[in-house]
Design an enzyme around this catalytic site. Structure first.
Site, mmCIF file in Angstrom:
data_model
loop_
_atom_site.group_PDB
_atom_site.id
_atom_site.type_symbol
_atom_site.label_atom_id
_atom_site.label_comp_id
_atom_site.label_asym_id
_atom_site.label_seq_id
_atom_site.Cartn_x
_atom_site.Cartn_y
_atom_site.Cartn_z
ATOM 1 N NE ARG A 242 32.097 -36.290 70.832
ATOM 2 C CZ ARG A 242 32.509 -36.845 71.779
ATOM 3 N NH1 ARG A 242 32.604 -36.152 72.827
ATOM 4 N NH2 ARG A 242 32.492 -37.986 71.894
ATOM 5 C CG HIS A 243 34.521 -36.532 65.641
ATOM 6 N ND1 HIS A 243 33.183 -36.926 66.334
ATOM 7 C CD2 HIS A 243 35.452 -37.084 66.207
ATOM 8 C CE1 HIS A 243 33.654 -37.795 66.999
ATOM 9 N NE2 HIS A 243 35.079 -37.810 67.233
ATOM 10 C CD GLU A 385 38.194 -36.896 74.287
ATOM 11 O OE1 GLU A 385 37.306 -38.143 74.360
ATOM 12 O OE2 GLU A 385 39.353 -36.792 74.052
ATOM 13 C CB SER A 388 42.791 -37.504 75.457
ATOM 14 O OG SER A 388 43.486 -37.732 74.849
ATOM 15 N NE ARG A 436 35.773 -32.721 70.119
ATOM 16 C CZ ARG A 436 35.964 -34.220 70.311
ATOM 17 N NH1 ARG A 436 36.133 -34.744 71.485
ATOM 18 N NH2 ARG A 436 35.765 -35.146 69.278
HETATM 19 O O1 4AD Z 1 42.108 -37.566 72.287
HETATM 20 P P1 4AD Z 1 43.183 -37.085 71.159
HETATM 21 O O2 4AD Z 1 42.997 -37.909 69.905
HETATM 22 O O3 4AD Z 1 44.694 -37.004 71.981
HETATM 23 C C1 4AD Z 1 45.715 -36.897 71.319
HETATM 24 O O4 4AD Z 1 45.873 -36.548 70.107
HETATM 25 C C2 4AD Z 1 46.920 -37.037 72.041
HETATM 26 N N1 4AD Z 1 48.159 -36.861 71.377
HETATM 27 C C3 4AD Z 1 46.792 -36.011 73.415
HETATM 28 C C4 4AD Z 1 47.617 -36.265 74.491
HETATM 29 O O5 4AD Z 1 48.604 -35.388 74.524
HETATM 30 N N2 4AD Z 1 47.801 -37.363 74.894
HETATM 31 O O6 4AD Z 1 43.026 -35.681 70.909
HETATM 32 C C5 4AD Z 1 43.117 -34.413 71.904
HETATM 33 C C6 4AD Z 1 41.765 -33.589 71.820
HETATM 34 C C7 4AD Z 1 40.350 -34.403 72.361
HETATM 35 O O7 4AD Z 1 40.189 -34.677 73.636
HETATM 36 C C8 4AD Z 1 39.397 -33.736 71.497
HETATM 37 O O8 4AD Z 1 39.044 -32.478 72.448
HETATM 38 C C9 4AD Z 1 40.062 -33.302 70.351
HETATM 39 O O9 4AD Z 1 41.686 -33.452 70.724
HETATM 40 N N3 4AD Z 1 39.749 -33.811 69.285
HETATM 41 C C10 4AD Z 1 38.932 -33.388 68.144
HETATM 42 N N4 4AD Z 1 38.463 -32.151 67.932
HETATM 43 C C11 4AD Z 1 37.830 -32.242 66.787
HETATM 44 N N5 4AD Z 1 37.755 -32.828 65.825
HETATM 45 C C12 4AD Z 1 38.145 -34.184 65.909
HETATM 46 N N6 4AD Z 1 38.053 -35.256 64.884
HETATM 47 C C13 4AD Z 1 38.871 -34.309 67.343
HETATM 48 N N7 4AD Z 1 39.759 -35.488 67.599
HETATM 49 C C14 4AD Z 1 40.118 -35.101 68.800
#
Ligand code: 4AD
Length: 462
Positions: A242-243, A385, A388, A436
């Site tokens: 999922r990354h 998830e 966020s 996702r």
């Molecule tokens: O949880 P993250 O890191 O949150 C933010 O970037 C905040 N700025 C968001 C906010 O407005 N508070 O990333 C948000 C979402 C995650 O819940 C996940 O669904 C996705 O981005 N995500 C990824 N998807 C694919 N590969 C990755 N490496 C991801 N990292 C996060």
């Protein structure tokens, strides 16, 4: 010049008419004085036949056609004909084409794998059954331009497109404005380790890990409800299902009047609208995907379930797990909690709110009643998830203090902090991982399937 028709537009009414088609050779088989070919355009297929006769089709022509490799692009012209029995396996089964001439427009090399193989799931590949053997996901990704031609992949990317369209539609209807923020920025927004560093005209810079700082600045500039659909870069060495190192972020940010529940309310309307829309507009695509990757349809409630982090911890403890009450949930525990929630509340989609402050980014608003917690939330599909979100700190002094506590070099975020010095409305928002959402809504096993040309720690091409 003759007009090209699409396979989908062919019908019995055209019986006897002369038509011109361009398509890929899906299958081809010579048989004595004839050649049977199935022509494909995206997902549509039709049978075309060459018979040696005295007038138009020579032996040489049939030989030429039979030797055209599969996946080559050809032009055929001929007469529409109604077969005695419908052509099995073709989407356009009621008519076929009696070919007068055929021309190879672009010849395909030997295929590295069968197109049908490209549609096998990981599970199929693990079976020790010869007919399912050979093609790994890596081989498919290595040749993604072939892999993408399958009906399942066309369905997946149709759904991806619909997710973005529905996201945009729903937010525009709620008074949000679309914005575009820079992807070359001065400092990390989501933690320093997972950042791609670049040289910006001799100055150190990085690729944006999120539009976080800039969507907040937009709100402070009185664009009080904004959203963005754009690329997000994470230099995470997480080789998981999922990354990705580059994905598409669906973000919104809004001024709030009283409580960050207002952000959750928008999320709730937005996702119920998106899920309903996907089921309505993409029913055919969902069925195509489910044929190969069977999954239970997503269960969600008309009003999205919200559970506090504390309640989540309690549910896990009662089920015999030992979560850290003030730590983050592991991927495993998130999954387990997903199962417990589903059993108790009959939903695959829910929000978990009031996370411990220590596990959230520095810009997250502490809970005014108990600073061990924060005004933040995550949202899950099938125990994983996808979102966020949080209320943000809008007081520059507190923001500075929080950045220091996270050991973030202040000089790299000074202009972000300055933005809150001249009157900043209370605000909050969220970020969604688009790939996702597609993966989990469709019940797919790997995020690479939902990225057209995925970027992961080991893949930079094609
Ligand atoms: O949880 P993250 O890191 O949150 C933010 O970037 C905040 N700025 C968001 C906010 O407005 N508070 O990333 C948000 C979402 C995650 O819940 C996940 O669904 C996705 O981005 N995500 C990824 N998807 C694919 N590969 C990755 N490496 C991801 N990292 C996060």
């Amino acid at each position: 010049a003759e007009e090209y028709l699409s396979i989908n537009s062919l019908s019995e009414e055209q019986n006897g008419q002369k038509v011109l088609l361009r398509g890929r050779v899906h299958t081809v088989r010579g048989k004595g004085k004839s050649c049977f070919m199935v022509l494909r355009q995206e997902r549509a297929t039709v049978q075309v036949i060459l018979f040696v006769d005295d007038k138009t089709v020579s032996k040489g022509m049939v030989k030429y056609a039979t030797a055209i490799p599969r996946e080559s692009i050809v032009d055929v012209s001929g007469e529409v004909h109604i077969p005695e029995t419908p052509v099995a396996g073709c989407t356009c089964s009621k008519v076929e084409l009696k070919v007068h001439s055929i021309r190879c427009v672009s010849r395909a090399d030997n295929l590295p794998f069968e197109l049908a193989d490209a549609m096998r799931s990981e599970e199929d590949l693990q079976r020790e059954d010869a007919q399912f053997a050979t093609v790994t996901q890596d081989t498919r990704l290595e040749n993604r331009w072939i892999d993408l031609r399958t009906p399942v992949n066309h369905a997946i990317f149709k759904i991806q497109s619909a997710v973005c369209q529905l996201f945009r539609e729903a937010l525009l209807a709620e008074g949000f404005q679309e914005i575009h923020t820079p992807k070359l920025i001065a400092g990390a927004s989501e933690g320093g380790a997972a950042v791609f560093k670049v040289d910006y005209m001799g100055q150190p810079a990085c690729l944006a890990q999120s539009p976080q700082f800039y969507k907040q600045m937009a709100v402070c500039s009185d664009f009080s409800r904004v959203f963005e659909i754009g690329p997000v870069f994470r230099a995470e060495k997480s080789f998981t299902h999922r990354h990705l190192c580059e994905f598409t972020g669906l973000d919104f940010e809004m001024a709030i009047n009283q409580h960050y529940n207002e952000v959750l309310d928008v999320m709730d309307h937005l996702f119920v609208y998106m899920f309903n829309g996907l089921q309505k507009r993409c029913a055919g695509e969902l069925a195509t995907i489910a044929e190969q990757f069977p999954v239970e349809p997503l269960q969600y409630l008309p009003k999205t379930l919200r559970i506090s982090f504390e309640e989540g911890i309690k549910m896990l403890q009662e089920a015999g797990f030992e979560p850290d009450p003030l730590g983050d949930l592991t991927t495993e525990l998130e999954r387990e909690l997903g199962k417990l929630v589903k059993k108790k509340y009959h939903t695959d989609f829910y929000a978990l709110y009031r996370y411990p402050l220590a596990v959230r980014p520095f810009y997250t608003m502490p809970d005014p009643e108990d600073p061990r917690y924060s005004n933040s939330f995550d949202v899950f599909i099938r125990g994983e998830e996808i979102i966020s979100g949080a209320q943000r700190v809008h007081d520059p002094a507190l923001l500075t203090e929080r950045a220091k506590a996270h050991e973030i070099p202040l000089e790299s975020i000074q202009s972000y902090i300055n933005c809150f010095k001249y009157g900043a409305p209370p605000h909050g928002g969220l970020g969604v991982g688009m790939e996702r959402v597609v993966m989990l809504f469709c019940g797919l096993d790997n995020i690479r399937k939902t990225s057209m040309f995925p970027r992961d720690p080991k893949r930079l091409t094609p």
